[in-house]
Design a protein around this motif. Sequence first.
Motif, short mmCIF file in Angstrom:
data_model
loop_
_atom_site.label_atom_id
_atom_site.label_comp_id
_atom_site.label_asym_id
_atom_site.label_seq_id
_atom_site.Cartn_x
_atom_site.Cartn_y
_atom_site.Cartn_z
N PRO A 153 -43.38 57.46 -74.97
CA PRO A 153 -42.66 58.44 -75.78
C PRO A 153 -42.63 59.78 -75.07
O PRO A 153 -43.29 59.98 -74.05
CB PRO A 153 -43.47 58.50 -77.07
CG PRO A 153 -44.82 58.02 -76.71
CD PRO A 153 -44.66 57.08 -75.55
N ILE A 154 -41.86 60.72 -75.60
CA ILE A 154 -41.76 62.05 -75.00
C ILE A 154 -43.12 62.70 -74.96
O ILE A 154 -43.53 63.26 -73.95
CB ILE A 154 -40.73 62.90 -75.77
CG1 ILE A 154 -39.34 62.24 -75.66
CG2 ILE A 154 -40.69 64.32 -75.24
CD1 ILE A 154 -38.32 62.78 -76.62
N LEU A 155 -43.86 62.65 -76.05
CA LEU A 155 -45.27 63.01 -76.07
C LEU A 155 -46.05 61.75 -76.42
O LEU A 155 -45.54 60.88 -77.11
CB LEU A 155 -45.55 64.10 -77.11
CG LEU A 155 -45.06 65.50 -76.78
CD1 LEU A 155 -45.39 66.46 -77.92
CD2 LEU A 155 -45.65 66.01 -75.49
N PRO A 156 -47.27 61.61 -75.96
CA PRO A 156 -47.96 60.33 -76.12
C PRO A 156 -48.41 59.97 -77.52
O PRO A 156 -48.86 58.86 -77.75
CB PRO A 156 -49.17 60.48 -75.19
CG PRO A 156 -49.38 61.93 -75.04
CD PRO A 156 -48.03 62.56 -75.17
N GLU A 157 -48.26 60.88 -78.49
CA GLU A 157 -48.78 60.59 -79.81
C GLU A 157 -48.04 59.49 -80.55
O GLU A 157 -48.63 58.62 -81.15
CB GLU A 157 -48.78 61.86 -80.69
CG GLU A 157 -49.84 62.86 -80.31
CD GLU A 157 -49.37 63.76 -79.17
OE1 GLU A 157 -48.18 63.73 -78.81
OE2 GLU A 157 -50.21 64.50 -78.65
N LEU A 158 -46.69 59.54 -80.55
CA LEU A 158 -45.97 58.64 -81.43
C LEU A 158 -44.51 58.55 -81.02
O LEU A 158 -43.89 59.53 -80.64
CB LEU A 158 -46.05 59.19 -82.86
CG LEU A 158 -45.76 58.29 -84.02
CD1 LEU A 158 -46.59 57.02 -84.00
CD2 LEU A 158 -45.99 59.03 -85.33
N ASP A 187 -41.60 70.46 -80.08
CA ASP A 187 -40.97 71.24 -81.15
C ASP A 187 -40.29 70.39 -82.21
O ASP A 187 -39.35 70.80 -82.85
CB ASP A 187 -39.97 72.24 -80.56
CG ASP A 187 -38.82 71.56 -79.84
OD1 ASP A 187 -38.92 70.36 -79.53
OD2 ASP A 187 -37.81 72.24 -79.59
N GLY A 188 -40.79 69.19 -82.43
CA GLY A 188 -40.24 68.35 -83.50
C GLY A 188 -39.97 66.94 -83.02
O GLY A 188 -40.45 66.52 -81.97
N LEU A 189 -39.21 66.22 -83.80
CA LEU A 189 -38.84 64.85 -83.44
C LEU A 189 -37.54 64.87 -82.64
O LEU A 189 -36.55 65.47 -83.07
CB LEU A 189 -38.68 63.99 -84.69
CG LEU A 189 -39.97 63.72 -85.46
CD1 LEU A 189 -39.66 63.13 -86.82
CD2 LEU A 189 -40.86 62.79 -84.67
N HIS A 190 -37.56 64.21 -81.47
CA HIS A 190 -36.40 64.21 -80.58
C HIS A 190 -35.94 62.78 -80.31
O HIS A 190 -36.75 61.88 -80.12
CB HIS A 190 -36.77 64.82 -79.22
CG HIS A 190 -36.85 66.30 -79.23
ND1 HIS A 190 -36.65 67.04 -78.11
CD2 HIS A 190 -37.11 67.20 -80.23
CE1 HIS A 190 -36.79 68.32 -78.39
NE2 HIS A 190 -37.08 68.44 -79.67
N ALA A 191 -34.62 62.61 -80.25
CA ALA A 191 -34.05 61.33 -79.84
C ALA A 191 -34.38 61.08 -78.36
O ALA A 191 -34.47 62.01 -77.56
CB ALA A 191 -32.54 61.34 -80.04
N PHE A 192 -34.56 59.80 -78.02
CA PHE A 192 -34.78 59.47 -76.61
C PHE A 192 -33.96 58.24 -76.23
O PHE A 192 -33.50 57.47 -77.06
CB PHE A 192 -36.26 59.24 -76.28
CG PHE A 192 -36.84 57.95 -76.82
CD1 PHE A 192 -36.64 56.74 -76.15
CD2 PHE A 192 -37.59 57.94 -77.97
CE1 PHE A 192 -37.18 55.56 -76.63
CE2 PHE A 192 -38.14 56.76 -78.47
CZ PHE A 192 -37.93 55.56 -77.80
N ARG A 193 -33.79 58.10 -74.92
CA ARG A 193 -33.16 56.93 -74.30
C ARG A 193 -34.13 56.44 -73.24
O ARG A 193 -34.62 57.23 -72.43
CB ARG A 193 -31.83 57.34 -73.68
CG ARG A 193 -31.08 56.24 -73.00
CD ARG A 193 -29.76 56.83 -72.47
NE ARG A 193 -28.89 55.82 -71.95
CZ ARG A 193 -28.85 55.44 -70.67
NH1 ARG A 193 -29.65 56.02 -69.80
NH2 ARG A 193 -28.02 54.51 -70.28
#
Length: 109
Positions: free
Chosen positions: A8-13, A33-39
């Motif tokens: 994930p973008i950050l390793p937490e979740l 800074d929040g929840l972000h969409a990823f590909r």
Amino acid sequence: QALHDIDPILPELGWGLGLNDSDVVVGYSWSSDGLHAFRWQDHVTTDIHVGSLSFSRAVAINGAGDIVGIYALRVAGVPVAPYQAYARRGDRWFNPGTFGGNDASATDV
């Protein structure tokens, strides 16, 4: 078929929500800074967050790589603006609007 860890973008979740035939995964993850969409493709996670809002979620991806999802402004985890649907083709974002309603959501492409 093989299982792969998706960083994930950050390793937490993070959540993977869509998968296409080219093994590209889309979803959303915690960021600074929040929840972000990823590909995710070829073991690389890319933040595809929509603009400067604090919440975006990629929900589905098709064989051509087109992505749909939702985004909103949230403060302390609470939406303070209507959810909006979006579509992404390449590096271009599209907002199809709410069709007269208050909120919108895209679930498949």
